[in-house]
Design a protein around this motif. Sequence first.
Motif, PDB file in Angstrom:
ATOM      1  N   PHE A  18     -71.877 -15.991 -29.135  1.00 27.22           N
ATOM      2  CA  PHE A  18     -71.645 -16.398 -30.517  1.00 27.22           C
ATOM      3  C   PHE A  18     -70.617 -17.533 -30.554  1.00 27.22           C
ATOM      4  CE2 PHE A  18     -72.617 -11.802 -30.727  1.00 27.22           C
ATOM      5  CZ  PHE A  18     -73.685 -11.810 -31.619  1.00 27.22           C
ATOM      6  N   ASP A  19     -70.663 -18.344 -31.602  1.00 27.48           N
ATOM      7  CA  ASP A  19     -69.554 -19.274 -31.799  1.00 27.48           C
ATOM      8  C   ASP A  19     -68.316 -18.455 -32.167  1.00 27.48           C
ATOM      9  OD1 ASP A  19     -69.210 -19.081 -34.831  1.00 27.48           O
ATOM     10  OD2 ASP A  19     -71.293 -19.726 -34.708  1.00 27.48           O
ATOM     11  N   GLU A  20     -67.138 -19.081 -32.089  1.00 30.97           N
ATOM     12  CA  GLU A  20     -65.903 -18.306 -32.225  1.00 30.97           C
ATOM     13  C   GLU A  20     -65.801 -17.591 -33.564  1.00 30.97           C
ATOM     14  OE1 GLU A  20     -61.079 -18.598 -31.542  1.00 30.97           O
ATOM     15  OE2 GLU A  20     -62.300 -20.386 -31.270  1.00 30.97           O
ATOM     16  N   GLN A  21     -66.163 -18.266 -34.633  1.00 33.11           N
ATOM     17  CA  GLN A  21     -66.064 -17.634 -35.952  1.00 33.11           C
ATOM     18  C   GLN A  21     -66.980 -16.420 -36.054  1.00 33.11           C
ATOM     19  OE1 GLN A  21     -66.827 -20.270 -39.236  1.00 33.11           O
ATOM     20  NE2 GLN A  21     -66.651 -18.672 -40.785  1.00 33.11           N
ATOM     21  N   THR A  22     -68.223 -16.568 -35.556  1.00 39.37           N
ATOM     22  CA  THR A  22     -69.173 -15.453 -35.596  1.00 39.37           C
ATOM     23  C   THR A  22     -68.734 -14.342 -34.667  1.00 39.37           C
ATOM     24  OG1 THR A  22     -70.962 -17.020 -36.058  1.00 39.37           O
ATOM     25  CG2 THR A  22     -71.594 -14.806 -35.387  1.00 39.37           C
ATOM     26  N   ALA A  23     -68.215 -14.730 -33.492  1.00 41.70           N
ATOM     27  CA  ALA A  23     -67.740 -13.721 -32.534  1.00 41.70           C
ATOM     28  C   ALA A  23     -66.625 -12.881 -33.143  1.00 41.70           C
ATOM     29  CB  ALA A  23     -67.265 -14.399 -31.252  1.00 41.70           C
ATOM     30  N   GLN A  24     -65.764 -13.509 -33.921  1.00 39.91           N
ATOM     31  CA  GLN A  24     -64.692 -12.761 -34.588  1.00 39.91           C
ATOM     32  C   GLN A  24     -65.286 -11.789 -35.602  1.00 39.91           C
ATOM     33  OE1 GLN A  24     -61.716 -12.617 -33.700  1.00 39.91           O
ATOM     34  NE2 GLN A  24     -60.834 -14.584 -33.094  1.00 39.91           N
ATOM     35  N   GLN A  25     -66.301 -12.231 -36.335  1.00 38.58           N
ATOM     36  CA  GLN A  25     -66.967 -11.349 -37.297  1.00 38.58           C
ATOM     37  C   GLN A  25     -67.587 -10.146 -36.586  1.00 38.58           C
ATOM     38  OE1 GLN A  25     -69.249 -14.845 -39.254  1.00 38.58           O
ATOM     39  NE2 GLN A  25     -69.292 -13.203 -40.776  1.00 38.58           N
ATOM     40  N   VAL A  26     -68.310 -10.431 -35.493  1.00 40.83           N
ATOM     41  CA  VAL A  26     -68.953  -9.356 -34.727  1.00 40.83           C
ATOM     42  C   VAL A  26     -67.904  -8.386 -34.204  1.00 40.83           C
ATOM     43  CG1 VAL A  26     -70.266  -8.841 -32.632  1.00 40.83           C
ATOM     44  CG2 VAL A  26     -70.976 -10.732 -34.114  1.00 40.83           C
ATOM     45  N   ASN A  27     -66.809  -8.921 -33.700  1.00 41.25           N
ATOM     46  CA  ASN A  27     -65.753  -8.086 -33.134  1.00 41.25           C
ATOM     47  C   ASN A  27     -65.153  -7.163 -34.202  1.00 41.25           C
ATOM     48  OD1 ASN A  27     -63.914  -7.369 -30.915  1.00 41.25           O
ATOM     49  ND2 ASN A  27     -62.361  -8.344 -32.175  1.00 41.25           N
ATOM     50  N   ILE A  28     -64.919  -7.713 -35.392  1.00 38.67           N
ATOM     51  CA  ILE A  28     -64.344  -6.907 -36.474  1.00 38.67           C
ATOM     52  C   ILE A  28     -65.306  -5.792 -36.884  1.00 38.67           C
ATOM     53  CG2 ILE A  28     -63.691  -6.962 -38.911  1.00 38.67           C
ATOM     54  CD1 ILE A  28     -62.594  -9.824 -38.365  1.00 38.67           C
ATOM     55  N   LEU A  29     -66.579  -6.148 -37.042  1.00 38.04           N
ATOM     56  CA  LEU A  29     -67.563  -5.140 -37.434  1.00 38.04           C
ATOM     57  C   LEU A  29     -67.742  -4.080 -36.363  1.00 38.04           C
ATOM     58  CD1 LEU A  29     -70.240  -7.519 -39.005  1.00 38.04           C
ATOM     59  CD2 LEU A  29     -68.853  -5.852 -40.242  1.00 38.04           C
ATOM     60  N   ARG A  30     -67.870  -4.521 -35.117  1.00 37.39           N
ATOM     61  CA  ARG A  30     -68.146  -3.560 -34.044  1.00 37.39           C
ATOM     62  C   ARG A  30     -66.964  -2.649 -33.737  1.00 37.39           C
ATOM     63  NH1 ARG A  30     -71.349  -5.164 -28.737  1.00 37.39           N
ATOM     64  NH2 ARG A  30     -70.392  -3.148 -28.292  1.00 37.39           N
ATOM     65  N   THR A  31     -65.758  -3.150 -33.913  1.00 40.05           N
ATOM     66  CA  THR A  31     -64.583  -2.314 -33.629  1.00 40.05           C
ATOM     67  C   THR A  31     -64.649  -1.015 -34.417  1.00 40.05           C
ATOM     68  OG1 THR A  31     -63.181  -4.204 -33.078  1.00 40.05           O
ATOM     69  CG2 THR A  31     -62.071  -2.179 -33.755  1.00 40.05           C
ATOM     70  N   ASP A  32     -64.948  -1.112 -35.701  1.00 41.36           N
ATOM     71  CA  ASP A  32     -65.012   0.087 -36.540  1.00 41.36           C
ATOM     72  C   ASP A  32     -66.312   0.860 -36.324  1.00 41.36           C
ATOM     73  OD1 ASP A  32     -62.542  -0.483 -37.626  1.00 41.36           O
ATOM     74  OD2 ASP A  32     -63.366  -1.568 -39.342  1.00 41.36           O
ATOM     75  N   ILE A  33     -67.431   0.140 -36.270  1.00 40.96           N
ATOM     76  CA  ILE A  33     -68.738   0.807 -36.148  1.00 40.96           C
ATOM     77  C   ILE A  33     -68.847   1.553 -34.822  1.00 40.96           C
ATOM     78  CG2 ILE A  33     -71.218   0.379 -35.864  1.00 40.96           C
ATOM     79  CD1 ILE A  33     -70.914  -1.861 -37.969  1.00 40.96           C
ATOM     80  N   ASP A  34     -68.458   0.897 -33.728  1.00 45.68           N
ATOM     81  CA  ASP A  34     -68.593   1.525 -32.415  1.00 45.68           C
ATOM     82  C   ASP A  34     -67.707   2.760 -32.284  1.00 45.68           C
ATOM     83  OD1 ASP A  34     -70.255  -0.575 -31.961  1.00 45.68           O
ATOM     84  OD2 ASP A  34     -69.075  -1.515 -30.380  1.00 45.68           O
ATOM     85  N   LYS A  35     -66.485   2.640 -32.766  1.00 44.72           N
ATOM     86  CA  LYS A  35     -65.575   3.792 -32.699  1.00 44.72           C
ATOM     87  C   LYS A  35     -66.133   4.958 -33.496  1.00 44.72           C
ATOM     88  CE  LYS A  35     -60.810   5.233 -33.632  1.00 44.72           C
ATOM     89  NZ  LYS A  35     -59.490   4.851 -34.206  1.00 44.72           N
TER      90      LYS A  35
END
Length: 528
Positions: A464-481
Amino acid sequence: MRKPWRRSAIWTMLVLGLVLSGCNSGAPTNNEANPEGESGTVVNKTGYPIVQEPIKLKIFSRIAPVNGPFKDMPVFQDYEKMSNVQVEFIEAPTDGFQEKKNLLFASNELPDALFRSGLTPLETIRYGTAGQLIPLEKLIDDYAPNFKKLMDQYPEIRSAITTPEGHIYALPAVVTLDAARTDKKWINQAWLKKLNLQEPQTTDDLYNVLVAFRDRDPNGNGQKDEIPMTARAGQPGLGLPIVNMMSGSFGLDQQLGYNINLVDGKVEIWMGSERNKEMLMYLNKLYAEKLLDPALFSHKEAEYLAKQASGKTGFFFDQTNNPFLKIADQYTGIAPLEGPHGDRLQSQGAPIARDFGAFAITSVNKHPEATLRWIDYFYSEEGSTLLRFGREGEHYELKDGIPYYKEEYSTAETQPKITPYAGGGAPHLISDKVASYINPPQVQEAQEKLDPYMPKVRYAAPMFDEQTAQQVNILRTDIDKYYEEQSTKFIAGTLSFDKWDEFRSTLQKMRIDELEKLYQEAYDKMQK
């Protein structure tokens, strides 16, 4: 940032080209030579040495607890003589490695390159965009023939390491050997034989076999000390291994490095699906009836490996047979189990471009062409053999063209002292020619049972580009946990399946649909 095509560099190239045409100075006549940018160093595009005059590189690397110093390893001693590239390794232990890597970039006190660096896609884009890592895509054409050949042969490698802007900032390990990308399904064939049972073919068959393992004293000691089935405990944020191992029987794949099915070009995150509910209910049944290891979510890696070696385990998962070599004949690999809807998929498995971000070159490097040629050697079978096995005759012997460690170097204590492969994450090629340690006949036979059920392409996590990667990271942090916590509770029986609709609703509130859309956009870009 280095500017390779300044006017002065061009004049240097012309002058050196004229000098070299009149005087070889002992340079190999069959090598293509090319002056390297501002440094003026002549880099041979083919053959060895890489450079006529020695150069020095500082390379930052993770070193595993089992390893000895890199400077004492035969691969780096011999390759220095062969290449004329002298490497000073800045070794950082696995514990604390991430913090030290972060500090390098934060302080901008950069080495020439990073080896076994485990750079994440987000890190490579961030540091590449900032100008701290250099793009490699143009250099690869001229200075990495082995890696380029692999990318041409396996197009999914290129898509896995190329940013949306078209840059390649880091190289992975390349695993063309299927057996090095999967965990096998090992079952205790000695117990099957003693109890007059057949290898299970379906999830129902497995249930019945596990019941027999629990109740019929297959190890014959008169005690109920058998563990019918076990798996790794896993690590937070990396998913539940037992889910990864069993998902294929319920039609659930793991594409794009996530819980994703690809259906006619459509990305489907399946965590809230009915098929996932069925899988968790099946695992809950095994757990409730003590067919699944009660320590599944708590035991340490060493304890899990000890259970394999004990001979008291009926069914488990691992890439190779190293943990249970002393009782290897007791086990055999089996095919994926057919689930209730006829699904029989080997869903678990790493992509060909494994160990993302294993090698990168920084902007302070005065010899990027030579550095790329230096690492490219390890993407050949010759270079990979030297990296993994050391010196022929001293550390290994060839049998039918395949290298095997000599007995004194095949132990868990001695082998890691001669190769940076031990401990994982080294940038190199893993093929059938160099994998005897993890791919003996028993392991290959186990893989052959998985092969018919492997997907044609295993897509790696997208760049992902950096902005999208940050979005994915924020979403996945909560969803995955949340997913891991709730799945654990569903399997262990501390959360009723009456709460499934509430579970799905919470995933929706956590914007799992938005996450699915971001993966869809990334997948669509891969297909262009």
